[in-house]
Motif scaffolding. Sequence first.
Motif, PDB file in Angstrom:
ATOM      1  N   GLY A 141      -0.877 -12.080  18.284  1.00  0.00           N
ATOM      2  CA  GLY A 141      -0.530 -12.858  17.100  1.00  0.00           C
ATOM      3  C   GLY A 141      -1.389 -12.490  15.907  1.00  0.00           C
ATOM      4  N   ILE A 142      -2.683 -12.247  16.159  1.00  0.00           N
ATOM      5  CA  ILE A 142      -3.599 -11.821  15.089  1.00  0.00           C
ATOM      6  C   ILE A 142      -3.130 -10.488  14.503  1.00  0.00           C
ATOM      7  N   ILE A 143      -2.794  -9.562  15.377  1.00  0.00           N
ATOM      8  CA  ILE A 143      -2.346  -8.241  14.917  1.00  0.00           C
ATOM      9  C   ILE A 143      -1.031  -8.345  14.160  1.00  0.00           C
ATOM     10  N   LEU A 144      -0.106  -9.170  14.669  1.00  0.00           N
ATOM     11  CA  LEU A 144       1.189  -9.351  14.024  1.00  0.00           C
ATOM     12  C   LEU A 144       1.022  -9.922  12.618  1.00  0.00           C
ATOM     13  N   ALA A 145       0.177 -10.933  12.491  1.00  0.00           N
ATOM     14  CA  ALA A 145      -0.063 -11.555  11.185  1.00  0.00           C
ATOM     15  C   ALA A 145      -0.699 -10.568  10.216  1.00  0.00           C
ATOM     16  N   THR A 146      -1.624  -9.759  10.705  1.00  0.00           N
ATOM     17  CA  THR A 146      -2.289  -8.777   9.842  1.00  0.00           C
ATOM     18  C   THR A 146      -1.311  -7.706   9.384  1.00  0.00           C
ATOM     19  N   ILE A 147      -0.440  -7.272  10.290  1.00  0.00           N
ATOM     20  CA  ILE A 147       0.579  -6.290   9.908  1.00  0.00           C
ATOM     21  C   ILE A 147       1.485  -6.866   8.826  1.00  0.00           C
ATOM     22  N   PHE A 148       1.862  -8.124   8.953  1.00  0.00           N
ATOM     23  CA  PHE A 148       2.773  -8.746   7.988  1.00  0.00           C
ATOM     24  C   PHE A 148       2.175  -8.793   6.586  1.00  0.00           C
ATOM     25  N   VAL A 149       0.945  -9.259   6.469  1.00  0.00           N
ATOM     26  CA  VAL A 149       0.361  -9.429   5.129  1.00  0.00           C
ATOM     27  C   VAL A 149       0.028  -8.095   4.472  1.00  0.00           C
ATOM     28  N   THR A 150      -0.130  -7.038   5.261  1.00  0.00           N
ATOM     29  CA  THR A 150      -0.441  -5.716   4.688  1.00  0.00           C
ATOM     30  C   THR A 150       0.791  -4.808   4.637  1.00  0.00           C
ATOM     31  N   PHE A 151       1.935  -5.372   4.918  1.00  0.00           N
ATOM     32  CA  PHE A 151       3.188  -4.635   5.047  1.00  0.00           C
ATOM     33  C   PHE A 151       3.504  -3.705   3.873  1.00  0.00           C
ATOM     34  N   PRO A 152       3.414  -4.160   2.597  1.00  0.00           N
ATOM     35  CA  PRO A 152       3.929  -3.336   1.498  1.00  0.00           C
ATOM     36  C   PRO A 152       2.946  -2.321   0.915  1.00  0.00           C
ATOM     37  N   PHE A 153       1.681  -2.348   1.299  1.00  0.00           N
ATOM     38  CA  PHE A 153       0.659  -1.623   0.548  1.00  0.00           C
ATOM     39  C   PHE A 153       0.889  -0.114   0.519  1.00  0.00           C
ATOM     40  N   ILE A 154       1.184   0.481   1.650  1.00  0.00           N
ATOM     41  CA  ILE A 154       1.351   1.934   1.695  1.00  0.00           C
ATOM     42  C   ILE A 154       2.676   2.362   1.084  1.00  0.00           C
ATOM     43  N   SER A 155       3.753   1.679   1.438  1.00  0.00           N
ATOM     44  CA  SER A 155       5.061   2.062   0.896  1.00  0.00           C
ATOM     45  C   SER A 155       5.103   1.896  -0.612  1.00  0.00           C
ATOM     46  N   ARG A 156       4.478   0.853  -1.132  1.00  0.00           N
ATOM     47  CA  ARG A 156       4.496   0.607  -2.571  1.00  0.00           C
ATOM     48  C   ARG A 156       3.630   1.603  -3.351  1.00  0.00           C
ATOM     49  N   GLU A 157       2.691   2.229  -2.701  1.00  0.00           N
ATOM     50  CA  GLU A 157       1.929   3.295  -3.347  1.00  0.00           C
ATOM     51  C   GLU A 157       2.707   4.608  -3.350  1.00  0.00           C
ATOM     52  N   LEU A 158       3.531   4.804  -2.328  1.00  0.00           N
ATOM     53  CA  LEU A 158       4.246   6.079  -2.189  1.00  0.00           C
ATOM     54  C   LEU A 158       5.540   6.129  -2.989  1.00  0.00           C
ATOM     55  N   ILE A 159       6.242   5.015  -3.082  1.00  0.00           N
ATOM     56  CA  ILE A 159       7.563   5.011  -3.710  1.00  0.00           C
ATOM     57  C   ILE A 159       7.536   5.514  -5.159  1.00  0.00           C
ATOM     58  N   PRO A 160       6.634   5.024  -6.027  1.00  0.00           N
ATOM     59  CA  PRO A 160       6.626   5.542  -7.410  1.00  0.00           C
ATOM     60  C   PRO A 160       6.324   7.040  -7.493  1.00  0.00           C
ATOM     61  N   VAL A 161       5.427   7.521  -6.635  1.00  0.00           N
ATOM     62  CA  VAL A 161       5.074   8.948  -6.657  1.00  0.00           C
ATOM     63  C   VAL A 161       6.252   9.801  -6.213  1.00  0.00           C
ATOM     64  N   LEU A 162       6.941   9.363  -5.165  1.00  0.00           N
ATOM     65  CA  LEU A 162       8.097  10.117  -4.683  1.00  0.00           C
ATOM     66  C   LEU A 162       9.245  10.089  -5.693  1.00  0.00           C
ATOM     67  N   GLU A 163       9.421   8.955  -6.367  1.00  0.00           N
ATOM     68  CA  GLU A 163      10.466   8.874  -7.389  1.00  0.00           C
ATOM     69  C   GLU A 163      10.165   9.804  -8.554  1.00  0.00           C
ATOM     70  N   ALA A 164       8.897   9.872  -8.946  1.00  0.00           N
ATOM     71  CA  ALA A 164       8.510  10.758 -10.045  1.00  0.00           C
ATOM     72  C   ALA A 164       8.641  12.232  -9.651  1.00  0.00           C
ATOM     73  N   GLN A 165       8.445  12.522  -8.378  1.00  0.00           N
ATOM     74  CA  GLN A 165       8.515  13.902  -7.909  1.00  0.00           C
ATOM     75  C   GLN A 165       9.932  14.448  -7.934  1.00  0.00           C
ATOM     76  N   GLY A 166      10.907  13.570  -7.652  1.00  0.00           N
ATOM     77  CA  GLY A 166      12.294  14.022  -7.600  1.00  0.00           C
ATOM     78  C   GLY A 166      12.613  14.734  -6.296  1.00  0.00           C
ATOM     79  N   THR A 167      13.760  15.370  -6.246  1.00  0.00           N
ATOM     80  CA  THR A 167      14.216  16.021  -5.004  1.00  0.00           C
ATOM     81  C   THR A 167      14.450  17.522  -5.163  1.00  0.00           C
ATOM     82  N   ASP A 168      14.143  18.087  -6.317  1.00  0.00           N
ATOM     83  CA  ASP A 168      14.453  19.499  -6.569  1.00  0.00           C
ATOM     84  C   ASP A 168      13.762  20.436  -5.583  1.00  0.00           C
TER      85      ASP A 168
END
Length: 273
Positions: A141-168
Amino acid sequence: MHAETAGSKAVKWILIGVSVLFLGVLLLLPLITVAAEALRKGWETYLTAVTDKYTVRAVLLTLEATVCAVAVNTIFGLFAAWAVTKFRFRGKKLLTTLIDVPVTVSPVIAGLIYILTFGRQSILYPLLQSMHFKIVFAVPGIILATIFVTFPFISRELIPVLEAQGTDEEEAAALMGAKGLTIFRRVTFPHIRWAFLYGVVLCAARAMGEFGAVSVLSGHLRGRTNTLPLHVEILFNEFQYVPAFAVSSILVLMAIVILVIRSVIEYRGKKEI
């Protein structure tokens, strides 16, 4: 012109002074207080508090929850950021909205939700009992709760960079016959590695200091489900102020290490841009 320059300098120094005063009162003064109170009765008392078996167990549980949260959210963050920025599919907006849910929901409410989902009144409880798997008031339960509250941190750092990079570049690599894993490893990841590391550091920092959701799910079982923040709370509620501040100093040291790592990553990232 001279008057405008003098006015600008005055405004600059006023803003600097206000910022320094603000940081001194709200950040430096509390840190100094923690160090002073932790050492108020000498090094022997301090070492006794930080090497206590319950403190050691709390440190290990905090590190265990942090490592698990970082590992899970790293995998999810990479997959989610890759899916959101490189593909078009139905439900894309819903996925990006769900990623932000842990930021908008109070950690205490999140803990209560997990109790309702996995507790005795849940329809899943008989199944968990038959499997001898306990979540509420246990380490999972401790691990589950910790995963939940830290859920967006990595994806939210990567999404803007990947969007700026494009797909070319990825499309060019694909046309030249490169496979998906090779494209990610040789083309995509070099562009996002500093944002990725920054997200990992933020995720780890947030996991170490989590209190609300963990407090609800832990049951405050000393030596079993208490992380460092919960152990500090128990010591403080028992009026053991010096041990409480001594244990708090461990969290302060962890925060300083995280801050140094973050600063190094920021510096290296800006240097390569």
